[in-house]
Scaffold this active site. Structure first.
Site, mmCIF file in Angstrom:
data_model
loop_
_atom_site.group_PDB
_atom_site.id
_atom_site.type_symbol
_atom_site.label_atom_id
_atom_site.label_comp_id
_atom_site.label_asym_id
_atom_site.label_seq_id
_atom_site.Cartn_x
_atom_site.Cartn_y
_atom_site.Cartn_z
ATOM 1 N N CYS A 274 0.872 -1.224 0.014
ATOM 2 C CA CYS A 274 -0.105 -0.132 0.026
ATOM 3 C C CYS A 274 0.937 1.200 -0.033
ATOM 4 O O CYS A 274 0.485 2.283 -0.662
ATOM 5 C CB CYS A 274 -1.087 0.151 1.222
ATOM 6 S SG CYS A 274 -2.115 -1.386 0.975
HETATM 7 P P1 NAD Z 1 -5.148 -8.414 -3.230
HETATM 8 O O1 NAD Z 1 -4.187 -8.062 -4.513
HETATM 9 O O2 NAD Z 1 -4.437 -9.028 -2.351
HETATM 10 O O3 NAD Z 1 -6.447 -8.910 -3.642
HETATM 11 C C1 NAD Z 1 -7.342 -8.561 -4.630
HETATM 12 C C2 NAD Z 1 -8.153 -9.802 -5.028
HETATM 13 O O4 NAD Z 1 -9.126 -9.152 -5.972
HETATM 14 C C3 NAD Z 1 -7.449 -10.785 -5.672
HETATM 15 O O5 NAD Z 1 -7.536 -12.103 -5.123
HETATM 16 C C4 NAD Z 1 -7.833 -10.903 -7.105
HETATM 17 O O6 NAD Z 1 -7.878 -12.248 -7.570
HETATM 18 C C5 NAD Z 1 -9.211 -10.158 -6.774
HETATM 19 N N1 NAD Z 1 -9.772 -9.560 -8.203
HETATM 20 C C6 NAD Z 1 -9.158 -9.058 -9.170
HETATM 21 N N2 NAD Z 1 -10.153 -8.585 -10.097
HETATM 22 C C7 NAD Z 1 -11.235 -9.040 -9.760
HETATM 23 C C8 NAD Z 1 -12.580 -9.108 -10.401
HETATM 24 N N3 NAD Z 1 -12.896 -8.293 -11.379
HETATM 25 N N4 NAD Z 1 -13.629 -9.759 -9.634
HETATM 26 C C9 NAD Z 1 -13.468 -10.256 -8.545
HETATM 27 N N5 NAD Z 1 -12.123 -10.508 -7.902
HETATM 28 C C10 NAD Z 1 -10.954 -9.662 -8.698
HETATM 29 O O7 NAD Z 1 -5.174 -6.665 -2.733
HETATM 30 P P2 NAD Z 1 -5.500 -6.387 -1.373
HETATM 31 O O8 NAD Z 1 -4.109 -6.153 -0.550
HETATM 32 O O9 NAD Z 1 -6.630 -7.039 -0.536
HETATM 33 O O10 NAD Z 1 -6.123 -4.763 -1.743
HETATM 34 C C11 NAD Z 1 -7.412 -4.345 -2.097
HETATM 35 C C12 NAD Z 1 -7.422 -3.006 -2.136
HETATM 36 O O11 NAD Z 1 -7.656 -2.550 -0.574
HETATM 37 C C13 NAD Z 1 -6.525 -2.176 -2.632
HETATM 38 O O12 NAD Z 1 -7.124 -1.167 -3.319
HETATM 39 C C14 NAD Z 1 -5.568 -1.696 -1.716
HETATM 40 O O13 NAD Z 1 -4.790 -0.500 -1.968
HETATM 41 C C15 NAD Z 1 -6.538 -1.587 -0.368
HETATM 42 N N6 NAD Z 1 -6.070 -1.788 0.948
HETATM 43 C C16 NAD Z 1 -5.103 -2.817 1.169
HETATM 44 C C17 NAD Z 1 -4.735 -2.894 2.530
HETATM 45 C C18 NAD Z 1 -3.511 -4.061 2.631
HETATM 46 O O14 NAD Z 1 -3.048 -4.090 3.904
HETATM 47 N N7 NAD Z 1 -3.355 -4.749 1.766
HETATM 48 C C19 NAD Z 1 -4.990 -2.218 3.272
HETATM 49 C C20 NAD Z 1 -5.775 -1.207 3.211
HETATM 50 C C21 NAD Z 1 -6.523 -0.746 1.907
#
Ligand code: NAD
Length: 451
Positions: A274
């Site tokens: 992030c």
């Molecule tokens: P990630 O990459 O771990 O997970 C994303 C998931 O979405 C994956 O499993 C992927 O297969 C799935 N995906 C992609 N396209 C898709 C679609 N069209 N339909 C359904 N599923 C789909 O990402 P994350 O770390 O969980 O982060 C998600 C969001 O939250 C991001 O915007 C990130 O910036 C934000 N965020 C992350 C954190 C963190 O600590 N990881 C904290 C706060 C906010």
């Protein structure tokens, strides 16, 4: 009445931890991800990544049927009243935000809304740049559903602040909830959901418009990044002052209530999924608006340079790195996760390999993920003791609890040439520096001074 309370699209760190958190308090969750292997694992109660407490809670919520993964996105939408979008928003090569996962999910949600004759609330939880929900998500939903936002369906932006490593705790005990609302009815519906979910323990709920909610998330993460680059700058100055120690400086300034003690750990800089990408995205976005965010660029520059420092220290103290055997303790971008996205360990190892050093690494949980990056290029050890064996230098890269208890003897007994470089300031210098060669970020040299 629908069968489930909410649906969550995207089962990554945020989506799955949110789903399990909601389900653990008897909120029925229908989950969907394009990665069907992931869905199959989750439905068997197996977590696709490591997060403390996740697997146990996942198994329980799946066994008790509070959480189920559905193989069709359509089912997840039709069976619920609220849908949270938690797909990834990575960086493009130029640093700007890649919204393709959001776009793809929104188009499919819009298509499904066309078939639904009940009101539905869409909530963007993914981190998206200001204007995205209003100017991209809303028009796509309206186009593909043939319906009106605010009338036939609701829309909110609800940024997520959970931290990997304590994601379940954070889901159940957030500091605050931010609701960006397209219209009052949408905001009321999401506030009602959270108030009934958290009951009397509900944190402060901030209601605002969509763009402000989007910006709050970026301001939050870039402020944290700024604090880290700030203390690393102070650390770099300390190193030029004989006897100075950034840890003492950070401890003292952290007691000032206006500053606070958190995120003042000098070290190798921030990594992870992030902070780096959100900083880059906000810089690119600001430039597009015609504003040059010089402070944010400086934060990034300091952070880019920081990991190289331990490689330089090793090179100087070893008289070159070619054929030197370097032990890396810690691969995950921070403790209590197996996530190595944006981890400084990757940068450090790449630099060491460029310098023709031999690298052996140990991490309590991120080894499998690191193996995919460094196939055959480095060795992986099964324990700290194995990792240190016959090495010329050890660099502490991640501050796992397991490493904090190591004593000088652990290094002296196993290393060929006991040199420890503490990149995360987990050791007391006075315990180490008389026993072996020791260096650390933010320690002025020479250490002993009459000043
Ligand atoms: P990630 O990459 O771990 O997970 C994303 C998931 O979405 C994956 O499993 C992927 O297969 C799935 N995906 C992609 N396209 C898709 C679609 N069209 N339909 C359904 N599923 C789909 O990402 P994350 O770390 O969980 O982060 C998600 C969001 O939250 C991001 O915007 C990130 O910036 C934000 N965020 C992350 C954190 C963190 O600590 N990881 C904290 C706060 C906010």
């Amino acid at each position: 009445m629908t069968s489930y309370g909410v649906s969550i699209i995207g089962m990554g760190y945020v989506g799955l931890c949110t789903a399990v958190g909601f389900a653990s308090k008897a909120c029925k969750v229908a989950a969907y991800d394009i990665d069907h292997e992931k869905l199959a694992l989750i439905n068997r109660g197996i977590a696709p990544f490591y997060e403390p407490g996740l697997e146990k809670m996942l198994k329980k919520t799946v066994d008790e049927h509070y959480l189920i993964c559905l193989l069709e996105l359509e089912d997840a939408i039709l069976k619920t009243d609220i849908t949270f979008i938690a797909v990834g928003t990575p960086s493009k090569p130029d640093g700007s935000i890649d919204l393709s996962q959001v776009e793809e999910a929104v188009v499919r949600i819009g298509d499904t809304l066309r078939k639904k004759n009940k009101h539905h609330l869409i909530v963007v939880k993914s981190t998206v740049i200001p204007g995205t929900t209003e100017n991209m998500v809303k028009p796509l939903l309206e186009k593909y559903s043939g319906k009106n936002c605010g009338k036939d369906f609701g829309l909110c932006m609800n940024p997520e602040f959970l931290r990997e490593g304590s994601a379940i705790y954070d889901t159940l005990h957030p500091d605050r909830i931010v609701i960006g609302e397209h219209d009052k009815k949408s905001g009321d519906a999401l506030e009602l959901f959270y108030r009934s979910f958290y009951g009397e323990e509900a944190p402060p709920i901030i209601r605002t418009n969509l763009s402000t909610a989007e910006l709050i998330k970026y301001a939050n993460n870039t402020f944290l990044a700024t604090k880290i680059s700030f203390i690393n700058t102070v650390a770099n100055i300390c190193e030029k002052i004989p006897g100075a120690d950034v840890k003492t400086v950070a401890g003292a300034i952290g007691l000032d209530k206006r500053i606070g003690p958190l995120f003042l750990n000098a070290g190798l800089g921030y990594g992870g999924y992030c902070l780096p990408k959100d900083l880059k995205a906000l810089i690119a976005f600001s430039k597009r608006l015609g504003y040059d965010p010089v402070l944010l660029k400086a934060v990034e520059d300091v952070n880019e340079a920081q990991p190289n420092k331990v490689v330089e220290i090793a090179r100087v103290l070893l008289g070159g790195l070619k054929d030197k055997k370097v032990a890396i303790l810690g691969l995950a971008f921070k403790p209590n996760t197996d996530d190595i996205r944006g981890a400084v360990s990757v940068k450090i190892i790449k630099r060491l390999l460029e310098e023709k050093a031999k690298v052996v690494a140990y991490d309590p949980s991120a080894t499998d993920n690191a193996r995919k990056i460094f196939r055959g290029e480095i060795d992986f050890a099964a324990s700290v003791a194995d990792c240190l064996k016959d090495t010329d230098c050890c660099i502490i890269v991640t501050e796992w609890e397991e490493f904090k208890n190591l004593q000088p003897e652990d290094f002296i007994e196993r290393m060929r040439n006991p040199l420890v470089i503490d990149g995360r300031r987990i050791f007391k210098p006075e315990l180490f520096e008389d026993r072996l060669k020791f260096a650390a970020i933010g320690l002025g040299q020479p250490r002993k001074t009459d000043l």
